[in-house]
Design a protein around this motif. Sequence first.
Motif, PDB file in Angstrom:
ATOM      1  N   LYS A  39      -3.048   8.918   0.672  1.00  0.00           N
ATOM      2  CA  LYS A  39      -3.658   8.598   1.624  1.00  0.00           C
ATOM      3  C   LYS A  39      -3.332   8.860   3.082  1.00  0.00           C
ATOM      4  CE  LYS A  39      -6.403   6.799  -2.165  1.00  0.00           C
ATOM      5  NZ  LYS A  39      -7.347   8.152  -2.526  1.00  0.00           N
ATOM      6  N   ALA A  40      -4.522   8.524   3.945  1.00  0.00           N
ATOM      7  CA  ALA A  40      -3.900   8.546   5.279  1.00  0.00           C
ATOM      8  C   ALA A  40      -3.507   7.243   5.593  1.00  0.00           C
ATOM      9  CB  ALA A  40      -5.066   8.804   5.453  1.00  0.00           C
ATOM     10  N   GLY A  41      -2.754   7.494   6.269  1.00  0.00           N
ATOM     11  CA  GLY A  41      -1.789   6.100   6.500  1.00  0.00           C
ATOM     12  C   GLY A  41      -0.312   6.180   5.584  1.00  0.00           C
ATOM     13  N   ASP A  42      -0.268   6.734   4.524  1.00  0.00           N
ATOM     14  CA  ASP A  42       0.302   6.632   4.072  1.00  0.00           C
ATOM     15  C   ASP A  42       2.325   7.019   4.278  1.00  0.00           C
ATOM     16  OD1 ASP A  42      -0.968   5.685   1.580  1.00  0.00           O
ATOM     17  OD2 ASP A  42      -0.891   7.257   0.795  1.00  0.00           O
ATOM     18  N   LEU A  43       3.472   6.559   4.159  1.00  0.00           N
ATOM     19  CA  LEU A  43       3.894   6.960   4.467  1.00  0.00           C
ATOM     20  C   LEU A  43       5.155   7.420   3.233  1.00  0.00           C
ATOM     21  CD1 LEU A  43       6.133   6.443   6.967  1.00  0.00           C
ATOM     22  CD2 LEU A  43       7.291   4.617   5.826  1.00  0.00           C
TER      23      LEU A  43
END
Length: 778
Positions: A39-43
């Motif tokens: 998901k968006a923001g995952d590293l």
Amino acid sequence: MLHPAVSVRESPVRYAGLLPSASRRFDVFAAQTVHFEAKAGDLITVHAVDGGATLLLSSLPSTAPQLTTKPLSAHGQALRVTLKSVETLYDPRTLNALLASRGAAQQQAEALALFDPATKPGDIFTIRMIEDALVVAIAPLSRDYLTQGGGGQFTIDHQPNNDASDRLAVLPDPLGKVLDEFIVPRATARAYELKRGQFVQIMDVEGRQCSDFMAMRSSALERGIERHIDSTVSRTMDHAAYPQPGLHDKFYDQDFTPLLAVRQDTVGRHDTFALACTARGYENRGFPGHINCSDNISDVYAPFGIAPRRAWPAINFFFNSTIDDGTHLLSSDEAWSRPGDYVAMEALTDLVCVSTACPDDVDPINGWNPTDILVRIYEKDTAIRQAVSFRTEPEATTRMTRHSPFHDRTSKRTQSFAVAQDVWLPTVYDATGAIQEYWACKEAATLQDMSSLRKFDILGPDAETLLQHCMTRNIAKLSEHRGMYALMCDERGAVIDDGTLFRLETNAFRWCCGSEHSALHLREQAESLGLRVFVKPLSEHLANLALQGPKSRDILRKIVFTQPNRPSLDNIKWFGFTIARLHDRDGPLFMLTRTGFTGELGYEIFCDAADAEAIWDSIMDAGAPDGLVPMGGDALAMLRIEAGLMTAGAEFGPDSDALEAGLGFAVDFNKGPFHGRAALERNKSAIRRELVGLIFKGNDCPSHGDPVFLGRNQVGTITSATPSPQLGHAIAMARIAVENAALGTQLEVGQLDGHVKRLPCSTTSLPFLDAKREKARA
């Protein structure tokens, strides 16, 4: 009563392989494609385990019809490439199937090319997700890897950008279509129904939490009869003499009706024989009123008309029980399970089941902090293959056992398989049996799937320097197209691994061995010595067969084609090899070596997994007139012991050095320094134990670990034993005190308690047959 979860200061105890609470880890090996939702923001952090190789990383957003790099924000330099431009470096079939299932296609798909041939082992690359997408990782493998070496391994850590308390983020993807999914909160239980053919997956959400499980047969309950999992019946049907940690293949009730079949297990440590925890158990220890699993099971079973019990028998998943070998007393410790570990079972009849999340917070079993259990129920006939977990080292991620590339051919001939390393391999074939396969190897030829063998390529300008430091043989004497049997020892002189080292080119070697620890040791030594060398695994992609027996060369003559610049089949001597093709210059490529583990004339074939079935079929067809039959592991064990060939976990291991293991012939004290040399030189001057053969008068066969006696004194231990069809009596290899190892010494092997039953034997030299190994050299 249940003690509340409390925060404590950081423990000095180290737990191997535990990631941050919301992270997941994936292994990507050469020629593999791995995918996961992010998901968006995952590293995303990519680790180059081996170095010197490239990983392609792409993504499939819900808004795009093809793979793109737009959702991937790279923290560093990364080359953007189209997959079309590099498609010769990987097999696109897995990727195409994945895209097709998502209604997408490659077309002008692009990827980030992370790392390059100069990348050092251990380098990392980080990426932040800009939007939600399916992340796809591809580890390319050069098409010429068979001749020049190649491979590579990467690990990917996915750290979701969400509240770490969202524990479900760590859970593995479903195994199929989920019919129902629910959490069993800590210190509670839940009953549920399973229909015949459905699957249940019981998962430890946060790790180190046990779960009692019981199942009642629905057809019996309808008649007012309680028929449930019976550990004694299950143990008897499984031919297990004593209770022990682990799971049976199937679980039965009191009428011998099979209730459940275990399909997958990622832990391997469970209690199948003791009771679920009881009120009395807590009361006797000073905790009256403590919540317990037995009462919880009775409460949730009551609506089904099942009578309450003060103590319920159960399978206690993830419960780490231990039975002391001497006293046979039962004890326990923290569970082995890690976040997301599970057991999956198939219902063989309609069942009423119950699962608990154990409330025990006064013992180490749940880490003194009970947590939740997740239950998933899958639709009937879900394709869940049978598998157990395999870890190469404590820090490694769990890998499930796999089928070899030859499985489609072997499984048509037998259903008798056993796990070797991480691969299911045949033990015996239905049409022949172990004795017939044994004689076929001696009189004609046999073909055996040996794909569990570990294969590593050691490449780079310092490859020879590293191998000279780590191996017991003089690598400088190894020519191209030649191999040698060698050992890898630790600083104590104990054998880490043995295998055959082949020289592909000046700075390219292939190490075929038995353990992943070889690669770990090589990487550690390369780093400590500051050497420029890459250790690349190929075990997942490089399949191999053993064609053994006096007619093996005649069979190969019908199908082997070699180019003029490669050694011909008839010119390959013992431990030599060539690069060949099947039938003609356009046939599948394979590496053909003059090696084996039977003591007979034989060859081994190493080929790309994609060519495995074609090569199997050609060999079987060519060998049919010569009496060729497939051979399993049971026949190999007899041949191996007769030939006096040592194996890990039997003749050698951490409790003996190379000399005591009978492997002194593979230690070259005339070469320069090597790892473990000082210890071996010291031990050579005062060897305490010696590996010898033992000959028995009958077919009463000892077992590994049985004590060897001279009178009332134990003087040795059996390492391997088998009845010998050719000799007509049992034989064994044993590690004996040097004072009692002279040829012809009369000894006895103790069974039962070591004294009640004795098997007379006498010492002899190894091997038992063909002392000069003339057959293998023929």
